[in-house]
Motif scaffolding. Structure first.
Motif, PDB file in Angstrom:
ATOM      1  N   GLN A 133       0.908   8.136  -8.584  1.00 51.62           N
ATOM      2  CA  GLN A 133       0.828   9.463  -9.192  1.00 51.62           C
ATOM      3  C   GLN A 133       2.118  10.241  -8.943  1.00 51.62           C
ATOM      4  O   GLN A 133       2.663  10.876  -9.851  1.00 51.62           O
ATOM      5  N   GLU A 134       2.632  10.188  -7.708  1.00 51.21           N
ATOM      6  CA  GLU A 134       3.885  10.890  -7.410  1.00 51.21           C
ATOM      7  C   GLU A 134       5.028  10.321  -8.234  1.00 51.21           C
ATOM      8  O   GLU A 134       5.886  11.062  -8.726  1.00 51.21           O
ATOM      9  N   ILE A 171       8.683   3.640 -16.180  1.00 49.11           N
ATOM     10  CA  ILE A 171       8.044   3.730 -14.876  1.00 49.11           C
ATOM     11  C   ILE A 171       8.978   3.296 -13.739  1.00 49.11           C
ATOM     12  O   ILE A 171       8.975   3.900 -12.665  1.00 49.11           O
ATOM     13  N   TYR A 172       9.806   2.272 -13.947  1.00 51.30           N
ATOM     14  CA  TYR A 172      10.742   1.874 -12.894  1.00 51.30           C
ATOM     15  C   TYR A 172      11.912   2.850 -12.806  1.00 51.30           C
ATOM     16  O   TYR A 172      12.476   3.047 -11.722  1.00 51.30           O
ATOM     17  N   GLY A 173      12.265   3.471 -13.939  1.00 53.38           N
ATOM     18  CA  GLY A 173      13.257   4.541 -13.873  1.00 53.38           C
ATOM     19  C   GLY A 173      12.737   5.711 -13.062  1.00 53.38           C
ATOM     20  O   GLY A 173      13.460   6.306 -12.252  1.00 53.38           O
ATOM     21  N   LYS A 174      11.468   6.059 -13.262  1.00 53.42           N
ATOM     22  CA  LYS A 174      10.868   7.134 -12.469  1.00 53.42           C
ATOM     23  C   LYS A 174      10.881   6.776 -10.988  1.00 53.42           C
ATOM     24  O   LYS A 174      11.183   7.618 -10.140  1.00 53.42           O
ATOM     25  N   TYR A 209      14.445   7.248  -9.571  1.00 47.96           N
ATOM     26  CA  TYR A 209      14.807   8.634  -9.303  1.00 47.96           C
ATOM     27  C   TYR A 209      13.961   9.229  -8.176  1.00 47.96           C
ATOM     28  O   TYR A 209      14.445  10.031  -7.372  1.00 47.96           O
ATOM     29  N   TYR A 210      12.707   8.825  -8.100  1.00 49.68           N
ATOM     30  CA  TYR A 210      11.827   9.275  -7.008  1.00 49.68           C
ATOM     31  C   TYR A 210      12.373   8.797  -5.662  1.00 49.68           C
ATOM     32  O   TYR A 210      12.464   9.576  -4.701  1.00 49.68           O
ATOM     33  N   LEU A 211      12.752   7.523  -5.586  1.00 53.38           N
ATOM     34  CA  LEU A 211      13.295   6.987  -4.335  1.00 53.38           C
ATOM     35  C   LEU A 211      14.616   7.647  -3.974  1.00 53.38           C
ATOM     36  O   LEU A 211      14.895   7.881  -2.790  1.00 53.38           O
ATOM     37  N   VAL A 222       0.873  -1.174   0.000  1.00 52.54           N
ATOM     38  CA  VAL A 222       0.000   0.000   0.000  1.00 52.54           C
ATOM     39  C   VAL A 222       0.915   1.230   0.000  1.00 52.54           C
ATOM     40  O   VAL A 222       1.932   1.230   0.701  1.00 52.54           O
ATOM     41  N   PRO A 223       0.603   2.267  -0.779  1.00 53.25           N
ATOM     42  CA  PRO A 223       1.495   3.425  -0.858  1.00 53.25           C
ATOM     43  C   PRO A 223       1.819   4.046   0.507  1.00 53.25           C
ATOM     44  O   PRO A 223       0.970   4.105   1.395  1.00 53.25           O
TER      45      PRO A 223
END
Length: 564
Positions: free
Chosen positions: A319-320, A333-336, A339-341, A92-93
């Motif tokens: 979404q984030e 999507i996994y690249g995003k 970089y998000y992490l 869960v997010p």
């Protein structure tokens, strides 16, 4: 944080012509970056396998359609699971359990005490600390507990990496791969074995002679030590065979294809790549350096510990993640996520270095936490995942254990217990409820047709359009009446009042129906919101409940007082 450096997919350390920096993407898939046309052309023999994959076609169809057969999940239901039984990734997010601005206030400077009573991975603690206002300079004490030693061990190791590795960028990348990648780099293993292993071993030496029931029992620390070492004889090739026997099992092909039905073409390619190699990296990144099994996953030489649908994306807001910049490779999507992490973990590490933060970690059943281990009335926030669901502690035992640990309204009127009900709607939905939602003219059906208009009468129960329609129904239906029934039947209010607590009418930390669609069909962004929900790991039926303690006078201990 500095702008991420996006790397050309054709780059390698021996390259003389590549400029390394990826400035434009493959226009067909938007998954990989190149520094220029020469690298794009040189890399094409490698990239064309993915770029021209059938998964990339708008006309892609599941194998059960091509083979003209009934898919395996028809009759098996959505609850069929396959693989190991551990939850090492969040499903869960993540959430910020403090939300200071909406509670104590953005200028609050007092100490904060947080309890994650059934923590799972670190994501909620990481997000909470990373999102503390820059103005906050108080102290934070974080208590984390999980009954699964594997979960606790991985959390301990990730925290130690954040605390002892001086170079933040090096620490962040190491945490990402130890947390999510099936294989790790030599530099990651060196950190585990040269920096983390000695710290744990020194504790093992101090725990000699401790009784098994002790919080510092030697057996637990010896097990923790094993999470820094690759099991003897486990090669990269064997580790990958063990993992893909779960993630690419032939018997699960239809379940994977059903999941891919809800993904865009480029995301289908990215999903397949992650199922194959299990590396959390941008799509075009080199894999050559990942030459060792991740010992925090592989504790023996013959089992993969998680279900086949475990996915790092499920632990974070889709979404984030989708909104996070990944350069011109906008479909990666996994690249995003990578970089998000990096950004979230870097903010977390920076706050650890600038604040007085203490962590306490326990490994026990959440119902045992209050017995001699934690001080009553001491926590500003308590988050318990979904142990309040009927299959775990249930709401009555959860309240009985956790409410006494929450600060009183006199100490902190914003102190909150956060419970999540993931299964309550499904477990309490009647046949009449299901029939009402499925009716041709029901509000749910009418709304769903605006998102997924059927192109004609389905040919069979195996028709992908029909399957999408059936599985999308939950996302557009409302379930308030079912949860209200749960609240009434399980006497939430009465149980809470007996314990000196109450459900919060107005939530101040997390929305009651966090994953429910917010936009109406036809509004700008509504279709994207709908598609995002279906592509993610939540159903829309998840219900959060926030609780607060209420003032009690006379005979509080005996539960005979009057609430105010």
């Amino acid at each position: 944080m500095a702008t991420p450096q996006f790397i050309c997919a054709n780059w390698n350390p021996e390259s003389t012509d590549c400029e390394k920096s990826g400035r434009y993407s493959c226009k067909n898939c938007l998954l990989v970056l190149y520094c220029g046309p020469n690298c794009h052309k040189a890399h094409w023999p490698v990239h064309k396998v993915d770029c021209n994959s059938l998964l990339a076609k708008q006309t892609w169809k599941p194998d059960w359609v091509l083979e003209n057969r009934t898919p395996a999940f028809v009759g098996g239901g959505p609850g069929v699971q396959f693989g190991g039984k551990k939850y090492l990734f969040g499903n869960v997010p993540a959430l910020d359990v403090l939300q200071l601005g909406s509670n104590e206030g953005g200028n609050y400077g007092g100490p904060l005490r947080l309890l994650f009573a059934a923590s799972g991975d670190l994501r909620n603690a990481v997000k909470t600390i990373a999102q503390l206002p820059n103005s906050y300079s108080g102290s934070v004490e974080v208590t984390m507990n999980d009954r699964d030693l594997d979960v606790v061990a991985r959390n301990v190791i990730a925290l130690l990496i954040a605390l002892v590795v001086d170079n933040i960028e090096e620490a962040v990348d190491c945490i990402i791969h130890v947390w999510y990648s099936a294989l790790i780099r030599k530099s990651d293993l060196d950190i585990l074995q040269q920096r983390i292993h000695p710290l744990i071993k020194s504790v093992c030496e101090k725990t000699k002679g401790k009784p098994p029931s002790s919080l510092l029992a030697k057996s637990s620390w010896d097990r923790l030590l094993s999470f820094t070492d690759v099991p003897a004889g486990l090669t990269v090739e064997r580790a990958q065979r063990i993992r893909t026997a779960v993630t690419l099992a032939e018997s699960r092909k239809d379940y994977r294809d059903r999941h891919l039905l809800f993904q865009s073409s480029s995301h289908r390619i990215a999903k397949k790549r992650f199922w194959e190699d299990g590396l959390l990296l941008p799509f075009g990144s080199r894999r050559n350096d990942f030459q060792g099994p991740n010992p925090t996953f592989f504790q023996d030489t013959d089992a993969w510990p998680m279900y086949d649908n475990a996915d790092p994306l499920n632990g974070w807001s889709l979404q984030e993640v989708r909104d996070y910049p990944s350069g011109p490779a906008t479909a990666d999507i996994y690249g995003k996520l990578f970089y998000y992490l990096r950004a979230v973990l870097r903010a977390f590490a920076v706050r650890l270095s600038s604040l007085q933060v203490a962590f306490r970690l326990f490994q026990m059943d959440a119902s045992d936490l209050a017995t001699d281990h934690l001080e009553s009335g001491s926590f500003d926030r308590i988050e318990v995942s979904n142990i309040s669901d009927g299959g775990y502690l249930g709401i009555h035992r959860t309240l009985a254990v956790m409410v006494p640990l929450l600060q009183s309204p006199l100490a902190n009127p914003h102190a909150t217990l956060i419970t999540l009900f993931m299964n309550a709607v499904d477990e309490n939905m009647t046949d009449a409820d299901r029939i009402a939602d499925m009716a041709r003219h029901s509000p749910a059906t009418k709304r769903l047709l605006k998102y997924l208009p059927l192109k004609g009468m389905p040919n069979s129960q195996s028709d992908p359009e029909l399957i999408k329609f059936i599985f999308a129904r939950d996302s557009v239906a409302t379930h308030d009446h079912i949860f209200d029934r749960v609240v009434k039947n399980f006497k939430f209010a009465e149980a809470a009042q007996f314990l000196g607590a109450a459900m919060k009418e107005k939530h101040t930390i997390i929305e009651k129906w966090r994953f429910r669609l917010k936009l109406r069909p036809g509004q700008p962004g509504a279709q994207e919101e709908f598609d995002r929900l279906l592509a993610g790991g939540v159903s829309g039926k998840e219900r959060y409940v926030e609780w607060k303690r209420i003032a009690i006078y006379e005979d509080e201990v005996n539960g005979k007082g009057t609430a105010t």
